[in-house]
Design a protein around this motif. Structure first.
Motif, mmCIF file in Angstrom:
data_model
loop_
_atom_site.group_PDB
_atom_site.id
_atom_site.type_symbol
_atom_site.label_atom_id
_atom_site.label_comp_id
_atom_site.label_asym_id
_atom_site.label_seq_id
_atom_site.Cartn_x
_atom_site.Cartn_y
_atom_site.Cartn_z
ATOM 1 N N GLU A 2 20.813 0.592 25.302
ATOM 2 C CA GLU A 2 20.717 1.184 26.629
ATOM 3 C C GLU A 2 20.379 2.664 26.499
ATOM 4 O O GLU A 2 20.904 3.362 25.638
ATOM 5 C CB GLU A 2 22.055 1.021 27.372
ATOM 6 N N PRO A 3 19.467 3.158 27.348
ATOM 7 C CA PRO A 3 19.133 4.576 27.277
ATOM 8 C C PRO A 3 20.378 5.438 27.406
ATOM 9 O O PRO A 3 21.323 5.085 28.102
ATOM 10 C CB PRO A 3 18.186 4.759 28.484
ATOM 11 N N SER A 4 20.383 6.575 26.737
ATOM 12 C CA SER A 4 21.569 7.420 26.714
ATOM 13 C C SER A 4 21.785 8.133 28.036
ATOM 14 O O SER A 4 22.878 8.615 28.305
ATOM 15 C CB SER A 4 21.452 8.443 25.571
ATOM 16 N N THR A 5 20.775 8.235 28.852
ATOM 17 C CA THR A 5 20.921 8.904 30.135
ATOM 18 C C THR A 5 20.700 7.897 31.251
ATOM 19 O O THR A 5 19.909 6.966 31.123
ATOM 20 C CB THR A 5 19.915 10.061 30.276
ATOM 21 N N TYR A 6 21.424 8.098 32.316
ATOM 22 C CA TYR A 6 21.342 7.222 33.477
ATOM 23 C C TYR A 6 20.629 8.008 34.573
ATOM 24 O O TYR A 6 21.174 8.977 35.104
ATOM 25 C CB TYR A 6 22.748 6.827 33.912
ATOM 26 N N PRO A 7 19.402 7.622 34.922
ATOM 27 C CA PRO A 7 18.631 8.423 35.876
ATOM 28 C C PRO A 7 19.208 8.361 37.278
ATOM 29 O O PRO A 7 20.030 7.486 37.599
ATOM 30 C CB PRO A 7 17.246 7.781 35.813
ATOM 31 N N ARG A 12 15.608 5.380 39.639
ATOM 32 C CA ARG A 12 15.904 3.953 39.454
ATOM 33 C C ARG A 12 15.106 3.099 40.437
ATOM 34 O O ARG A 12 14.531 2.070 40.060
ATOM 35 C CB ARG A 12 17.410 3.700 39.629
ATOM 36 N N GLY A 115 26.159 3.842 34.897
ATOM 37 C CA GLY A 115 25.339 3.263 33.837
ATOM 38 C C GLY A 115 24.715 1.969 34.304
ATOM 39 O O GLY A 115 25.106 1.409 35.335
#
Length: 230
Positions: A2-7, A12, A115
């Motif tokens: 999973e990408p380390s940042t949550y946009p 999204r 997340g």
């Protein structure tokens, strides 16, 4: 991984729009969300979660002892297409008696950090599926069989949302894995396949029974058993 940042919610929603060839729109109108739901296979309420917009309170009214049972899912998957439609029609005709549903109150372990894992679990909570229910339904519908604790770990961010889990969530929600891949930025596995009609219809059934009581779900399961014998 999973990408380390949550946009943010605008990013999204734009990612989802891009996967189905729609222009981005922010803030989204109700009409835009309805159109995006139709294109992606997600529900409008799912997209409200994606966009961090309020979900109507009535969407969170459940009999928490209900939800899709393994028996109902198994019978639905085994039915031919005409019988699956008959089963869904019966489900849509059922309404919970007044006063039998109560507002969803997340337990302590169901409070998640931001997340993609937590977003997907909240979508499944809209379907009255907890960790255990999700694990059972996911296993039957996708062949991705994980412990309930593993499902919860994905929601808490303690376990990465990977390509295998993405397949499981896509089947349980009844949406193409490409839609969730576009949203999360996670590359699908080479073994990912298009969802078969049995899975898409059963995912729709899971959505349609979310506001039924345990007794109603049991009667619907009995009806599905009869259909399978015909």
């Amino acid at each position: 991984m999973e990408p380390s940042t949550y946009p943010g919610p605008d990013v999204r929603l734009a990612r989802l729009a891009s996967t189905v060839g729609l222009p981005a729109e922010w803030p989204p109108t109700g009409e835009y969300l309805d159109g995006l739901a139709e294109r992606t296979g997600l529900r409008t309420h799912d997209l409200l979660l994606v966009a961090d917009l309020p979900v109507p309170g009535t969407a969170w009214l459940f009999d928490e002892s209900a939800g899709a049972s393994s028996s109902l899912v198994r019978h639905s998957l085994a039915l031919p297409a005409p019988a699956r439609q008959v089963l869904r029609t019966r489900a849509r005709s059922m309404t919970a008696p007044v006063g039998t549903l109560t507002p969803f109150r997340p337990r302590v372990h169901e409070h998640y950090p931001p997340g993609f894992g937590s977003l997907l679990l909240r979508m499944l909570a809209l379907r009255n599926l907890n960790w255990s229910g999700t694990a059972k339904v996911m296993c039957l519908m996708s062949g991705v069989c994980k412990a309930a604790s593993t499902i919860g770990a994905v929601g808490r961010g303690a376990k990465a949302l990977d390509a295998e889990m993405l397949d499981g969530f896509a089947a349980t929600l009844g949406v193409p894995v490409a839609v969730l891949a576009g949203l999360t930025g996670i590359r699908p596995s080479a073994e990912s396949r298009a969802l078969i009609p049995e899975v898409v219809d059963t995912a729709a059934l899971v959505w349609e029974i979310r506001h039924l009581t345990q007794d109603q779900e049991g009667r619907l399961t009995g009806y599905a058993e009869v259909l399978n014998r015909e």
